[in-house]
Design a protein around this motif. Sequence first.
Motif, PDB file in Angstrom:
ATOM      1  N   VAL A 100       0.742  -1.273  -0.248  1.00  0.00           N
ATOM      2  CA  VAL A 100      -0.002   0.078   0.086  1.00  0.00           C
ATOM      3  C   VAL A 100       1.064   1.244  -0.232  1.00  0.00           C
ATOM      4  O   VAL A 100       0.616   2.109  -0.814  1.00  0.00           O
ATOM      5  CB  VAL A 100      -0.829   0.071   1.302  1.00  0.00           C
ATOM      6  CG1 VAL A 100      -1.796   1.203   1.162  1.00  0.00           C
ATOM      7  CG2 VAL A 100      -1.902  -1.183   1.148  1.00  0.00           C
ATOM      8  N   SER A 101       2.055   1.173   1.009  1.00  0.00           N
ATOM      9  CA  SER A 101       2.683   2.620   1.002  1.00  0.00           C
ATOM     10  C   SER A 101       3.606   2.804  -0.201  1.00  0.00           C
ATOM     11  O   SER A 101       4.162   3.773  -0.515  1.00  0.00           O
ATOM     12  CB  SER A 101       3.663   2.499   2.246  1.00  0.00           C
ATOM     13  OG  SER A 101       4.769   1.472   2.270  1.00  0.00           O
ATOM     14  N   ALA A 113      -0.497   3.458   7.783  1.00  0.00           N
ATOM     15  CA  ALA A 113      -1.526   2.716   8.318  1.00  0.00           C
ATOM     16  C   ALA A 113      -2.652   3.681   8.841  1.00  0.00           C
ATOM     17  O   ALA A 113      -3.826   3.262   8.908  1.00  0.00           O
ATOM     18  CB  ALA A 113      -0.945   1.952   9.627  1.00  0.00           C
ATOM     19  N   HIS A 114      -2.123   4.980   9.468  1.00  0.00           N
ATOM     20  CA  HIS A 114      -3.030   5.681  10.024  1.00  0.00           C
ATOM     21  C   HIS A 114      -3.915   6.398   8.816  1.00  0.00           C
ATOM     22  O   HIS A 114      -5.200   6.284   9.029  1.00  0.00           O
ATOM     23  CB  HIS A 114      -2.355   6.807  10.652  1.00  0.00           C
ATOM     24  CG  HIS A 114      -1.995   6.596  12.045  1.00  0.00           C
ATOM     25  ND1 HIS A 114      -2.640   6.783  13.154  1.00  0.00           N
ATOM     26  CD2 HIS A 114      -0.820   6.077  12.358  1.00  0.00           C
ATOM     27  CE1 HIS A 114      -1.801   6.445  14.080  1.00  0.00           C
ATOM     28  NE2 HIS A 114      -0.658   6.074  13.757  1.00  0.00           N
ATOM     29  N   VAL A 115      -3.550   6.599   7.751  1.00  0.00           N
ATOM     30  CA  VAL A 115      -4.490   6.947   6.595  1.00  0.00           C
ATOM     31  C   VAL A 115      -5.418   5.915   6.422  1.00  0.00           C
ATOM     32  O   VAL A 115      -6.461   6.077   5.887  1.00  0.00           O
ATOM     33  CB  VAL A 115      -3.492   7.427   5.421  1.00  0.00           C
ATOM     34  CG1 VAL A 115      -4.461   7.515   4.073  1.00  0.00           C
ATOM     35  CG2 VAL A 115      -2.555   8.635   5.808  1.00  0.00           C
ATOM     36  N   ILE A 116      -5.015   4.756   6.238  1.00  0.00           N
ATOM     37  CA  ILE A 116      -5.866   3.434   5.815  1.00  0.00           C
ATOM     38  C   ILE A 116      -7.095   3.585   6.760  1.00  0.00           C
ATOM     39  O   ILE A 116      -8.380   3.313   6.313  1.00  0.00           O
ATOM     40  CB  ILE A 116      -5.057   2.296   6.048  1.00  0.00           C
ATOM     41  CG1 ILE A 116      -4.214   2.168   4.874  1.00  0.00           C
ATOM     42  CG2 ILE A 116      -6.177   1.050   6.081  1.00  0.00           C
ATOM     43  CD1 ILE A 116      -3.348   0.993   4.808  1.00  0.00           C
ATOM     44  N   ALA A 117      -6.777   3.631   8.295  1.00  0.00           N
ATOM     45  CA  ALA A 117      -7.835   3.472   8.987  1.00  0.00           C
ATOM     46  C   ALA A 117      -8.692   4.945   8.989  1.00  0.00           C
ATOM     47  O   ALA A 117     -10.088   4.660   9.125  1.00  0.00           O
ATOM     48  CB  ALA A 117      -7.310   3.577  10.552  1.00  0.00           C
ATOM     49  N   ASP A 155      -1.826   9.836  -1.752  1.00  0.00           N
ATOM     50  CA  ASP A 155      -3.267  10.196  -1.990  1.00  0.00           C
ATOM     51  C   ASP A 155      -4.209   8.750  -2.476  1.00  0.00           C
ATOM     52  O   ASP A 155      -5.608   8.833  -2.388  1.00  0.00           O
ATOM     53  CB  ASP A 155      -3.737  11.256  -2.863  1.00  0.00           C
ATOM     54  CG  ASP A 155      -3.346  11.007  -4.250  1.00  0.00           C
ATOM     55  OD1 ASP A 155      -2.587  10.219  -4.407  1.00  0.00           O
ATOM     56  OD2 ASP A 155      -3.198  11.969  -5.185  1.00  0.00           O
ATOM     57  N   ARG A 156      -3.588   7.633  -2.509  1.00  0.00           N
ATOM     58  CA  ARG A 156      -4.201   6.527  -3.049  1.00  0.00           C
ATOM     59  C   ARG A 156      -4.129   5.416  -2.004  1.00  0.00           C
ATOM     60  O   ARG A 156      -4.863   4.353  -2.023  1.00  0.00           O
ATOM     61  CB  ARG A 156      -3.719   5.976  -4.529  1.00  0.00           C
ATOM     62  CG  ARG A 156      -3.843   6.614  -5.490  1.00  0.00           C
ATOM     63  CD  ARG A 156      -3.242   6.037  -6.870  1.00  0.00           C
ATOM     64  NE  ARG A 156      -3.932   4.361  -6.879  1.00  0.00           N
ATOM     65  CZ  ARG A 156      -3.678   3.537  -7.514  1.00  0.00           C
ATOM     66  NH1 ARG A 156      -2.324   3.582  -8.007  1.00  0.00           N
ATOM     67  NH2 ARG A 156      -4.132   2.264  -7.446  1.00  0.00           N
TER      68      ARG A 156
END
Length: 337
Positions: free
Chosen positions: A17-18, A71-75, A23-24
């Motif tokens: 993911v990273s 991880a924070h952005v995913i959540a 922004d994605r």
Amino acid sequence: MTSHVVADTHNDLLMAVSARPPDRWAEFFRAQWLPQLRTGKVNLQVLPVFISSEYRPEGSLRQTLRMIECAHVIAEGNPDEVALCTDAAQIDAAVDAGRIALVLAMESMPGIDASVELIPTVHRLGVRIASIAHWGRTPLADGSGEDATGSGLTSHGVEALKEMERLGILFDVSHLGASGVAHVLELATKPVMATHSSARALRDHHRNLTDEQLRGVAGTGGVIGVNFLAAFLTENAREATLDHVLDHIEHIAGVAGIDHVGLGPDFMDEVRRDLTPPCCENVTSTGLDVGASVPGLEGPSGLPLVTEGLLARGLPEADVHKIVGGNVHRLFGKALA
């Protein structure tokens, strides 16, 4: 009352993911990984922060922070589906609400190394599990690839263990050298875990744990998450099957006890395909056939096969529930209270 838990203690999806533009991140996770986790019925997912070699040493801390932010952005971008959790109450609340509880881990901590004073910093950012070595040598300890040195934790490694216990970060012995594991088991005053290790009695590889080590981890109250990576299950990785996974689970349950085994699949197939060299070239340089996967267990969507396989072997349903997540949930309930 928290429902039946399916826990995966090691999925490197943050690497994949990273690698996308920030922004994605949330969108890519929702499109690519969330359906697999849902199909696999995973509702407790440990997310390790692994820093591949192209970032080391100079960029290790920057990439560590970037992956934690991911991880924070995913959540934050998927609040209806997942929650980044830092304690047992948050995990239970997420699972009870039908969301996936995410728990941050660090694998080897190359961004910190001997700067043990930064461990409280990553704790503040949400890290609740950590190991201190990977394949080779770090300022904290030697990885299992350096077993011939016979070395335990360095003075900084001992300090790191004490600091992790003080903060409530679970110490992960996966990848740690044999002498280092013995040193940790001698010093630990709280449960330790192996997030992704299999049984050395069944596959003689330095990344796997001996029966003595399995009993040692269990003796602390910890849990061993069985690694599904084909090369750690059998010598000929291309011949690995679900039965090999089940054999390792049953062996560890028999040696360490049914209350001390879980699942740490280490799904590499999609992460490996998602990422371009030098990551993957460096991984294959360890001599492992990382291109081999257990058929049906290439990713999280195949996890129900493990449940079905264990039940087919005659294990009681209550024991299967412990293995697929109950034991990890219990450990987190105690260690992350």
